[in-house]
Design an enzyme around this catalytic site. Structure first.
Site, PDB file in Angstrom:
ATOM      1  N   THR A  10       0.861  -1.166   0.000  1.00  0.00           N
ATOM      2  CA  THR A  10       0.000   0.000   0.000  1.00  0.00           C
ATOM      3  C   THR A  10       0.912   1.234   0.000  1.00  0.00           C
ATOM      4  O   THR A  10       2.125   1.116  -0.122  1.00  0.00           O
ATOM      5  CB  THR A  10      -0.975  -0.051   1.199  1.00  0.00           C
ATOM      6  OG1 THR A  10      -1.836   1.068   1.128  1.00  0.00           O
ATOM      7  CG2 THR A  10      -0.215  -0.030   2.525  1.00  0.00           C
ATOM      8  N   LYS A  15       8.401   0.829  -0.402  1.00  0.00           N
ATOM      9  CA  LYS A  15       8.792  -0.057  -1.507  1.00  0.00           C
ATOM     10  C   LYS A  15       9.937   0.512  -2.331  1.00  0.00           C
ATOM     11  O   LYS A  15      10.765  -0.245  -2.832  1.00  0.00           O
ATOM     12  CB  LYS A  15       7.594  -0.433  -2.379  1.00  0.00           C
ATOM     13  CG  LYS A  15       6.966   0.708  -3.109  1.00  0.00           C
ATOM     14  CD  LYS A  15       5.696   0.276  -3.835  1.00  0.00           C
ATOM     15  CE  LYS A  15       4.946   1.482  -4.340  1.00  0.00           C
ATOM     16  NZ  LYS A  15       5.790   2.490  -5.028  1.00  0.00           N
ATOM     17  N   GLU A  87       6.719   2.059  -9.431  1.00  0.00           N
ATOM     18  CA  GLU A  87       5.377   2.572  -9.765  1.00  0.00           C
ATOM     19  C   GLU A  87       4.677   1.670 -10.771  1.00  0.00           C
ATOM     20  O   GLU A  87       3.982   2.135 -11.692  1.00  0.00           O
ATOM     21  CB  GLU A  87       5.452   4.012 -10.279  1.00  0.00           C
ATOM     22  CG  GLU A  87       6.185   4.989  -9.357  1.00  0.00           C
ATOM     23  CD  GLU A  87       5.499   5.214  -8.016  1.00  0.00           C
ATOM     24  OE1 GLU A  87       4.402   4.665  -7.785  1.00  0.00           O
ATOM     25  OE2 GLU A  87       6.069   5.945  -7.197  1.00  0.00           O
ATOM     26  N   CYS A 144      -1.144  -0.369  10.001  1.00  0.00           N
ATOM     27  CA  CYS A 144      -2.197   0.594  10.326  1.00  0.00           C
ATOM     28  C   CYS A 144      -1.903   1.189  11.714  1.00  0.00           C
ATOM     29  O   CYS A 144      -1.111   0.645  12.480  1.00  0.00           O
ATOM     30  CB  CYS A 144      -3.528  -0.165  10.338  1.00  0.00           C
ATOM     31  SG  CYS A 144      -4.979   0.827  10.744  1.00  0.00           S
ATOM     32  N   CYS A 146      -3.561   0.884  14.175  1.00  0.00           N
ATOM     33  CA  CYS A 146      -3.990  -0.068  15.198  1.00  0.00           C
ATOM     34  C   CYS A 146      -2.985  -1.208  15.380  1.00  0.00           C
ATOM     35  O   CYS A 146      -3.139  -2.036  16.275  1.00  0.00           O
ATOM     36  CB  CYS A 146      -5.356  -0.652  14.835  1.00  0.00           C
ATOM     37  SG  CYS A 146      -5.316  -1.730  13.387  1.00  0.00           S
TER      38      CYS A 146
END
Ligand SMILES: [Zn+2]
Length: 198
Positions: A10, A15, A87, A144, A146
């Protein structure tokens, strides 16, 4: 035997850092690599792959309609141990097939790095074709807020509100994106307050 690799993630998972490190591993062993990135991405200036942690390398650029097989075949007049494509979500499906031909017919490994899904949870066409054709896939992981693995991304407007619709490609503004786990992505898209995303 050369392979076609797809390293997917994501947004803001690092990356480009992984790409530059992998290329460096070849270079420090005396081998050459060929770096390519999408021309529509002007974040780092044209023809450059840059990581958020501050490292960068010059890169050749590709755009829709370019024949990547021809570009790579031309580059192979010089030694080249591996081709790196950043990309890769912006590749056209036809261009992914061109990379597969490079692997099969020119016997050079090609490592693609790209986003799996857009801010609406839809596969990018380039990523969909890579998921179909790649010999090996690896996930570049990030988390995330969390602590769960982030697999989704939301786009925010200038005021920090989550955007529900719009063009799949919007160049620049990486700070407009927040990577989330699927549970928090669903909550965000259903209208949770923006401060819960950070
Ligand atoms: Zn979460």
């Amino acid at each position: 035997m050369a392979k076609l690799y797809f390293n997917y993630s994501t947004m803001n998972a690092g990356k480009s850092t992984v790409l530059l490190q992998a290329s460096h591993n070849y270079v420090e062993r005396g081998m050459q690599t060929y770096l390519m990135t999408a021309r529509l991405d002007t974040r780092a200036g044209q023809g450059r792959i840059a990581s958020r942690i501050g490292i960068a390398q010059p890169a050749d650029t590709y755009a829709p309609g370019d024949n990547l097989y021809t570009m790579i075949e031309r580059r192979l007049a010089q030694p080249c141990a591996c081709v790196f494509v950043d990309e890769a979500q912006f590749l056209e499906p036809e261009q992914v097939w061109q990379l597969a031909r490079v692997v099969d017919d020119l016997d050079v490994p090609v490592m693609c790095f790209g986003l799996r899904v857009d801010f609406q949870g839809q596969l990018f066409p380039g990523s969909a074709t890579l998921l179909a054709l790649a010999d090996e896939m690896r996930e570049v992981r990030t988390i995330c807020h969390c602590g769960r693995k982030a697999t989704m991304v939301v786009r925010r407007d200038a005021a920090g509100r989550v955007v529900q619709s719009g063009d799949q490609v919007q160049v620049g503004g990486n700070d407009r994106y927040v990577s989330l786990c699927r549970r928090h992505w669903r909550a965000a898209m259903e209208g949770a307050e923006p401060d819960r995303l950070l």
